[in-house]
Design a protein around this motif. Structure first.
Motif, PDB file in Angstrom:
ATOM      1  N   PHE A  66      11.745  28.426  34.959  1.00  0.00           N
ATOM      2  CA  PHE A  66      11.986  28.550  36.615  1.00  0.00           C
ATOM      3  C   PHE A  66      13.332  29.884  36.650  1.00  0.00           C
ATOM      4  N   MET A  67      13.467  30.381  37.567  1.00  0.00           N
ATOM      5  CA  MET A  67      14.190  31.403  38.036  1.00  0.00           C
ATOM      6  C   MET A  67      14.712  31.028  39.811  1.00  0.00           C
ATOM      7  N   LEU A  68      16.144  31.582  40.125  1.00  0.00           N
ATOM      8  CA  LEU A  68      16.618  31.606  40.958  1.00  0.00           C
ATOM      9  C   LEU A  68      17.427  33.024  41.632  1.00  0.00           C
ATOM     10  N   LEU A  69      16.903  33.459  42.370  1.00  0.00           N
ATOM     11  CA  LEU A  69      17.392  35.290  43.077  1.00  0.00           C
ATOM     12  C   LEU A  69      17.540  35.312  44.406  1.00  0.00           C
ATOM     13  N   GLU A  70      19.015  36.129  44.129  1.00  0.00           N
ATOM     14  CA  GLU A  70      19.593  35.280  45.863  1.00  0.00           C
ATOM     15  C   GLU A  70      19.660  37.373  45.881  1.00  0.00           C
ATOM     16  N   GLU A  71      18.970  37.114  47.169  1.00  0.00           N
ATOM     17  CA  GLU A  71      19.525  39.124  48.037  1.00  0.00           C
ATOM     18  C   GLU A  71      20.999  39.083  48.898  1.00  0.00           C
ATOM     19  N   ASP A  72      21.568  40.394  48.435  1.00  0.00           N
ATOM     20  CA  ASP A  72      22.695  40.918  49.205  1.00  0.00           C
ATOM     21  C   ASP A  72      22.008  41.643  49.845  1.00  0.00           C
ATOM     22  N   MET A  73      21.214  41.865  50.462  1.00  0.00           N
ATOM     23  CA  MET A  73      21.284  43.654  51.356  1.00  0.00           C
ATOM     24  C   MET A  73      22.215  44.557  51.698  1.00  0.00           C
ATOM     25  N   GLU A  74      23.524  43.921  52.146  1.00  0.00           N
ATOM     26  CA  GLU A  74      24.664  44.329  52.713  1.00  0.00           C
ATOM     27  C   GLU A  74      24.804  45.412  51.858  1.00  0.00           C
ATOM     28  N   ASP A  75      24.741  44.698  50.038  1.00  0.00           N
ATOM     29  CA  ASP A  75      24.781  45.889  49.380  1.00  0.00           C
ATOM     30  C   ASP A  75      23.357  46.633  48.687  1.00  0.00           C
ATOM     31  N   GLU A  76      22.556  46.219  49.139  1.00  0.00           N
ATOM     32  CA  GLU A  76      21.222  46.885  48.203  1.00  0.00           C
ATOM     33  C   GLU A  76      21.313  45.902  47.280  1.00  0.00           C
ATOM     34  N   ARG A  77      21.393  44.298  46.818  1.00  0.00           N
ATOM     35  CA  ARG A  77      21.512  44.036  45.253  1.00  0.00           C
ATOM     36  C   ARG A  77      20.593  42.725  45.754  1.00  0.00           C
ATOM     37  N   ARG A 111      14.349  47.981  48.030  1.00  0.00           N
ATOM     38  CA  ARG A 111      14.925  47.462  48.783  1.00  0.00           C
ATOM     39  C   ARG A 111      16.597  47.081  48.445  1.00  0.00           C
ATOM     40  N   TYR A 112      16.681  47.218  46.945  1.00  0.00           N
ATOM     41  CA  TYR A 112      17.458  47.043  46.099  1.00  0.00           C
ATOM     42  C   TYR A 112      17.866  48.630  45.018  1.00  0.00           C
ATOM     43  N   LYS A 113      19.338  48.812  45.265  1.00  0.00           N
ATOM     44  CA  LYS A 113      20.186  49.245  44.691  1.00  0.00           C
ATOM     45  C   LYS A 113      20.179  49.301  42.978  1.00  0.00           C
ATOM     46  N   SER A 114      20.561  47.828  42.737  1.00  0.00           N
ATOM     47  CA  SER A 114      21.081  46.753  41.688  1.00  0.00           C
ATOM     48  C   SER A 114      20.092  45.933  41.225  1.00  0.00           C
ATOM     49  N   ILE A 141      34.331  39.173  35.087  1.00  0.00           N
ATOM     50  CA  ILE A 141      35.018  38.215  34.871  1.00  0.00           C
ATOM     51  C   ILE A 141      34.723  37.548  35.700  1.00  0.00           C
ATOM     52  N   CYS A 142      33.293  36.426  35.234  1.00  0.00           N
ATOM     53  CA  CYS A 142      33.462  35.913  37.267  1.00  0.00           C
ATOM     54  C   CYS A 142      33.096  34.289  36.560  1.00  0.00           C
ATOM     55  N   TYR A 143      33.758  33.337  37.203  1.00  0.00           N
ATOM     56  CA  TYR A 143      33.908  32.296  36.832  1.00  0.00           C
ATOM     57  C   TYR A 143      33.499  31.296  35.081  1.00  0.00           C
ATOM     58  N   GLY A 144      34.486  32.722  34.527  1.00  0.00           N
ATOM     59  CA  GLY A 144      34.567  32.012  32.939  1.00  0.00           C
ATOM     60  C   GLY A 144      33.129  33.284  32.849  1.00  0.00           C
ATOM     61  N   ASP A 145      32.068  34.074  33.385  1.00  0.00           N
ATOM     62  CA  ASP A 145      30.585  34.134  32.804  1.00  0.00           C
ATOM     63  C   ASP A 145      31.262  36.220  32.706  1.00  0.00           C
ATOM     64  N   VAL A 146      30.291  36.631  31.931  1.00  0.00           N
ATOM     65  CA  VAL A 146      30.746  38.035  32.135  1.00  0.00           C
ATOM     66  C   VAL A 146      29.599  38.816  33.527  1.00  0.00           C
ATOM     67  N   GLU A 147      29.732  39.832  34.263  1.00  0.00           N
ATOM     68  CA  GLU A 147      29.185  40.370  35.297  1.00  0.00           C
ATOM     69  C   GLU A 147      28.176  41.151  34.364  1.00  0.00           C
ATOM     70  N   MET A 148      27.452  41.189  35.293  1.00  0.00           N
ATOM     71  CA  MET A 148      26.130  42.647  34.276  1.00  0.00           C
ATOM     72  C   MET A 148      25.909  43.215  35.555  1.00  0.00           C
ATOM     73  N   ARG A 149      25.092  44.688  35.707  1.00  0.00           N
ATOM     74  CA  ARG A 149      24.374  45.194  35.926  1.00  0.00           C
ATOM     75  C   ARG A 149      23.763  46.054  35.855  1.00  0.00           C
ATOM     76  N   LEU A 150      21.726  46.156  36.393  1.00  0.00           N
ATOM     77  CA  LEU A 150      21.777  47.237  36.624  1.00  0.00           C
ATOM     78  C   LEU A 150      21.386  48.543  37.026  1.00  0.00           C
ATOM     79  N   GLU A 151      21.537  48.791  37.082  1.00  0.00           N
ATOM     80  CA  GLU A 151      21.050  49.963  38.737  1.00  0.00           C
ATOM     81  C   GLU A 151      19.412  50.715  38.019  1.00  0.00           C
ATOM     82  N   LEU A 152      19.155  50.447  39.892  1.00  0.00           N
ATOM     83  CA  LEU A 152      17.827  50.771  39.861  1.00  0.00           C
ATOM     84  C   LEU A 152      17.832  52.125  40.360  1.00  0.00           C
TER      85      LEU A 152
END
Length: 152
Positions: A66-77, A111-114, A141-152
């Motif tokens: 299962f996967m749940l995705l979320e778009e943030d078009m303001e940040d193109e993420r 549609r996305y930069k990251s 750190i967000c909610y105790g989790d490590v935030e990670m990003r992949l630049e496209l």
């Protein structure tokens, strides 16, 4: 037996796969990811925003995750909000294949930069996948989790 090449595909949640998605469980007390029922409830809750997308992950015609995705078009993420495989589908390359496919779709869409995600600090299997696919910790750190990003 592990295959040399894993091919997964994403499909909408429908009556045909709903029960399989809901029945998928992680070991009690693991705490890495919310249940799929909670994830589907959240997708329904935010349905009017049009930016949250649940999907079933398939290997051929078998539901495997299962996967749940979320778009943030303001940040193109594109955000990988949740990804879940039951224990019987771990160690088979499905997680890597699913994240690679998500990255490919994100790039091809234009549609996305990251792509962003949160990873539990003790979720070593997930962190290994994200690291090898090029995700970098942002330092936050967000909610105790490590935030990670992949630049496209």
């Amino acid at each position: 037996m592990e295959r040399d090449y894993i091919m997964v595909n994403f499909r909408k949640i429908t009556e045909d796969n709903f029960d399989a998605i809901i029945k998928m469980k992680r070991p009690d007390g693991e705490g890495f990811v919310a249940s799929n029922a909670v994830s589907l409830a959240q997708a329904w809750l935010y349905r009017d925003d049009g930016d949250v997308f649940p999907c079933a992950i398939y290997d051929d015609d078998t539901v495997i995750g299962f996967m749940l995705l979320e778009e943030d078009m303001e940040d193109e993420r594109l955000g990988l909000w949740r990804i879940m495989f039951p224990p019987e589908n771990e160690g088979k390359g499905y997680g890597t294949a699913a994240v690679k496919l998500m990255i490919r779709y994100a790039k091809e869409s234009g549609r996305y930069k990251s792509i962003g995600l949160l990873c539990g600090p003790k979720n070593y299997n997930a962190r290994h996948i994200y690291d090898k696919l090029g995700f970098q910790p942002t330092g936050d750190i967000c909610y105790g989790d490590v935030e990670m990003r992949l630049e496209l």
